[in-house]
Write a protein that holds these residues in place. Sequence first.
Motif, PDB file in Angstrom:
ATOM      1  N   ASN A 376       0.799  -1.234   0.068  1.00 22.67           N
ATOM      2  CA  ASN A 376       0.088   0.033   0.038  1.00 22.67           C
ATOM      3  C   ASN A 376       0.869   1.255   0.090  1.00 22.67           C
ATOM      4  O   ASN A 376       0.753   2.275   0.681  1.00 22.67           O
ATOM      5  CB  ASN A 376      -0.905  -0.145   1.278  1.00 22.67           C
ATOM      6  CG  ASN A 376      -1.863  -1.252   1.338  1.00 22.67           C
ATOM      7  OD1 ASN A 376      -2.426  -1.451   0.142  1.00 22.67           O
ATOM      8  ND2 ASN A 376      -2.468  -1.642   2.172  1.00 22.67           N
ATOM      9  N   ASP A 377       1.773   1.256  -0.909  1.00 19.93           N
ATOM     10  CA  ASP A 377       2.827   2.422  -1.122  1.00 19.93           C
ATOM     11  C   ASP A 377       1.926   3.585  -1.434  1.00 19.93           C
ATOM     12  O   ASP A 377       1.304   3.564  -2.781  1.00 19.93           O
ATOM     13  CB  ASP A 377       3.847   2.028  -1.992  1.00 19.93           C
ATOM     14  CG  ASP A 377       4.945   3.084  -2.013  1.00 19.93           C
ATOM     15  OD1 ASP A 377       4.907   4.094  -0.901  1.00 19.93           O
ATOM     16  OD2 ASP A 377       5.968   3.025  -2.633  1.00 19.93           O
ATOM     17  N   ILE A 378       1.935   4.760  -0.704  1.00 21.23           N
ATOM     18  CA  ILE A 378       1.222   5.723  -1.146  1.00 21.23           C
ATOM     19  C   ILE A 378       1.959   6.776  -2.272  1.00 21.23           C
ATOM     20  O   ILE A 378       1.149   7.716  -2.977  1.00 21.23           O
ATOM     21  CB  ILE A 378       1.232   6.809   0.075  1.00 21.23           C
ATOM     22  CG1 ILE A 378       0.143   8.014  -0.140  1.00 21.23           C
ATOM     23  CG2 ILE A 378       2.623   7.553   0.357  1.00 21.23           C
ATOM     24  CD1 ILE A 378      -1.254   7.547  -0.314  1.00 21.23           C
ATOM     25  N   LEU A 379       3.381   6.449  -2.468  1.00 24.79           N
ATOM     26  CA  LEU A 379       4.236   7.312  -3.433  1.00 24.79           C
ATOM     27  C   LEU A 379       3.514   7.047  -4.900  1.00 24.79           C
ATOM     28  O   LEU A 379       3.213   8.175  -5.589  1.00 24.79           O
ATOM     29  CB  LEU A 379       5.652   7.110  -3.267  1.00 24.79           C
ATOM     30  CG  LEU A 379       6.274   7.412  -2.054  1.00 24.79           C
ATOM     31  CD1 LEU A 379       7.723   7.000  -1.838  1.00 24.79           C
ATOM     32  CD2 LEU A 379       5.851   8.668  -1.583  1.00 24.79           C
ATOM     33  N   PRO A 380       3.425   5.856  -5.405  1.00 22.68           N
ATOM     34  CA  PRO A 380       2.930   5.890  -6.750  1.00 22.68           C
ATOM     35  C   PRO A 380       1.823   6.106  -7.064  1.00 22.68           C
ATOM     36  O   PRO A 380       0.972   6.618  -7.981  1.00 22.68           O
ATOM     37  CB  PRO A 380       3.328   4.334  -7.127  1.00 22.68           C
ATOM     38  CG  PRO A 380       3.157   3.556  -5.648  1.00 22.68           C
ATOM     39  CD  PRO A 380       3.895   4.537  -4.806  1.00 22.68           C
ATOM     40  N   ILE A 381       0.877   6.152  -5.872  1.00 24.94           N
ATOM     41  CA  ILE A 381      -0.714   6.749  -5.908  1.00 24.94           C
ATOM     42  C   ILE A 381      -0.329   8.264  -6.136  1.00 24.94           C
ATOM     43  O   ILE A 381      -1.310   8.645  -7.055  1.00 24.94           O
ATOM     44  CB  ILE A 381      -1.312   6.112  -4.776  1.00 24.94           C
ATOM     45  CG1 ILE A 381      -1.341   4.762  -4.687  1.00 24.94           C
ATOM     46  CG2 ILE A 381      -2.683   6.775  -4.673  1.00 24.94           C
ATOM     47  CD1 ILE A 381      -2.063   4.340  -3.336  1.00 24.94           C
ATOM     48  N   ALA A 382       0.373   8.926  -5.344  1.00 24.65           N
ATOM     49  CA  ALA A 382       0.267  10.238  -5.229  1.00 24.65           C
ATOM     50  C   ALA A 382       0.892  11.010  -6.448  1.00 24.65           C
ATOM     51  O   ALA A 382       0.522  11.879  -7.083  1.00 24.65           O
ATOM     52  CB  ALA A 382       1.267  10.911  -4.081  1.00 24.65           C
TER      53      ALA A 382
END
Length: 843
Positions: A376-382
């Motif tokens: 659930n890495d937020i970086l590629p989502i952001a």
Amino acid sequence: MNYPVWQLDWAGGGLLIAVIAVIHVYVAHFAVGGGLFLVLLERKALAAKSTALMEYARKNARFFLLLTMVLGGMTGVGIWFTIALLNPAATSVLIHTFVFGWAVEWVFFLGEIVALFLYYYTFGRLSPGRHLILGWIYFICAWMSLFVINGIIDFMLTPGDWLVDRSFWSGFFNPTFWPALFFRTFLAFMIAGLFGFVTAVFIKEEQARHTMVRFSGKWLLAPFVLLMLSAWWYKAALPGELQELIFADMPELTFFIQTFFVLSPVLVVGGLVMAVWRPDKVRFALAALLLLIGFVYMGCFEFIREGGRRPYIIRDYMYSTSILKEDQEAVRQQGVLAAGRWVKNRTVDQDNRMAAGREIYNLLCLSCHSIGGPLNDILPIAERFSPSGMNAVLASMGKANSYMPPFAGNAAEREILADYLTLGLVHRLPAVKPLVALEDVAPFAHEPESRYLLSAWALDGMSFTSNPEESGIDFSPALPIIRAQLIGRAEAPELLRDGVTVTYRLRLADREVTGDMQPREGAFVAELAELANVEQPYHLVTVAAHLHGEQVARTRLMVAQSAEVDCNHCHGAAKAAEQQGLSRATAANILERHDRRSNTELVARFDQGDTIVCAECHADSSRNMAGRDEVLNLSASLHGFHAAYMADQGAAACAFCHPTAAQGASQSLRGIHHSLGLDCLNCHGSISDHGAALLKAEQAAGKARASELLAMIDNTTLPVESIVARQPWLNMPDCLACHEDFQPPETDSAFNRWTTEKEEIFHNRLADEGSLYCGACHNEAHVLYPAVNPYGAHLDIQQPMQYQGDSLPLGANRQCKTCHTIDMEYEMHHANSLADLRNDPGE
């Protein structure tokens, strides 16, 4: 909210608890199934009077004790330590609700410890019967420990009547208690068989080794059918909305669900190989591989179960943010920075904006997301989002993204978090305004004695294209259409058609385009197919009329066909300064999301070079494309779905896709209504209003998806039941809703009062005399005279300036001689047509 936050960053997103919990659960299930395995193994050795099997049983008991008591005990403590730090609020609820249950479980666990130690250390010292009794005591205590823990764990997924009565027994014997208990019991037996394989391969005596491999294989095979039946029972016991969430609405779980079902036959085949086919060929590598597959199998089940709780930590009671469902609205009104107990930045300014954004992230996102971690890495989502796009996604939480809790902060905190995620965390470059090369052009010279007047206008001043040749995706509406009428000036002007030909000419970046306009419905019409793939939003078109081969009139009009479709705000691939069109990277992300949500395979076609035409499935009446009957039409699908993301953004929501943004390159709202401060909402309503009206028509047609999307829409101007259903491109805002009987308006809203016939739409409406189109005098609906183009004072008022020397509608302010050769004393075209224009920019 009420506890300090444990900063994990890379190890967040559930990674730490997932690793510890899956290991512990795997070992704990072995502790249950392995207990029965040991008892029955010892009985088998006694019955066979086999010294080798009895020695194997003793060594297996030692391995069992070390694994379950040491590793199992350490990981068990690790779970308590981890959950107490990651979600202390939920941990507190479990302790206080089930304090009696925990006490009982600890009694049984103590019984496990004592019985297992006695069982191992009395091997060969007690009579067989008494030694077996110790084994049975251990197994009963282990299974009863599972019995208690199962009730508490499944309470978090399906609390049932506990939500109403807060009863210990309602929470414990919750709707999934019994199927989960049977499922875990049979799974425990299978895991015992998997561990049996690993230890059996080390038996030196060949006959005993083969016997134990077959024995372990039966433990894998015999419970399997019962496991599958209990899994079906488990699924059936879930509430309907929970089943839909897990198996339909959460593509993140698809991998784990598929892996679970793929590994099921793998374990069966492995058991058959071990137990029936060639037990003599079993080696440690194969046994260890099956044990690892069992571990993955268990992990998939736990991920599915844990994922099914979203957006809650305790379903329908406490969100994963540790905010109680009943407190959510109060926290939202107060703001999380004000409501949180351990907060430093309670007031926010430019200096601490990013620090406040990080605190909001810690309070609302950290429990589920990591920063740079494997889960659930937020970086590629952001990275996919602009600040405004991220703001829209945060607004959709709990609606379009139903597996995420509703955003608990206020609108200002949502914007702060969006800025932190996109500018502070991943440093996305701010959006740039595309370049537009356009110069002002003076109108043709006025010829007051001319016998002819040529009026030409575009049917739609808001036309846009998704640039399908470049982007690979086509959701563009109809191509720009221009219409012209030739008027013979006289006391009683005549609309000329016989012997008349009309041509058009425009210059693109690389060529000049010419064409003939076709006679249709009392005018001359041309579809500008050449503008299907362009990056400049404005095109000055010259139209010429010929009577019996001789040119008698010419004029110019502005046609707007913008490629400023800003899907990149939410679908990644920020555009370069010189680019307006949709990029292939952005299109690929749109299709990938569509595939995940709708189980389509559009990305595969896209990668093969196909252009994906949305109207092949989603009907688009503007292009006369019928689509598929069971699928929402394109307008309802796009507006209805995105309404959940942009409900409170006003006219800015429209500018995500339509070229209306004041800071954009196109600025397609250029008419008198825009100059007076009106925007999209005055005619069409908010995106929630607009989407609801379109979806209601689809709902009436029996399309289930319309009801699903309607359930996500809130913040409508009127109650949804009061909104009048409408069909796109047919039921349009009616000008006479405000200008009743063509009088000055008494309201500034045409929303919910639609045209009912094609002829009532503004660009199809005729004046009272029945021949002259409204657009011939007023221009098209979004660029009504007097219009203002940001790139040149004359660009959108070519004909008023040419024929009247001003920017007003043709004939306005009693300039009847524009077409008539005399002053008029009666209102020929519509009521109030001889009145002075109320909003004359020249006054």
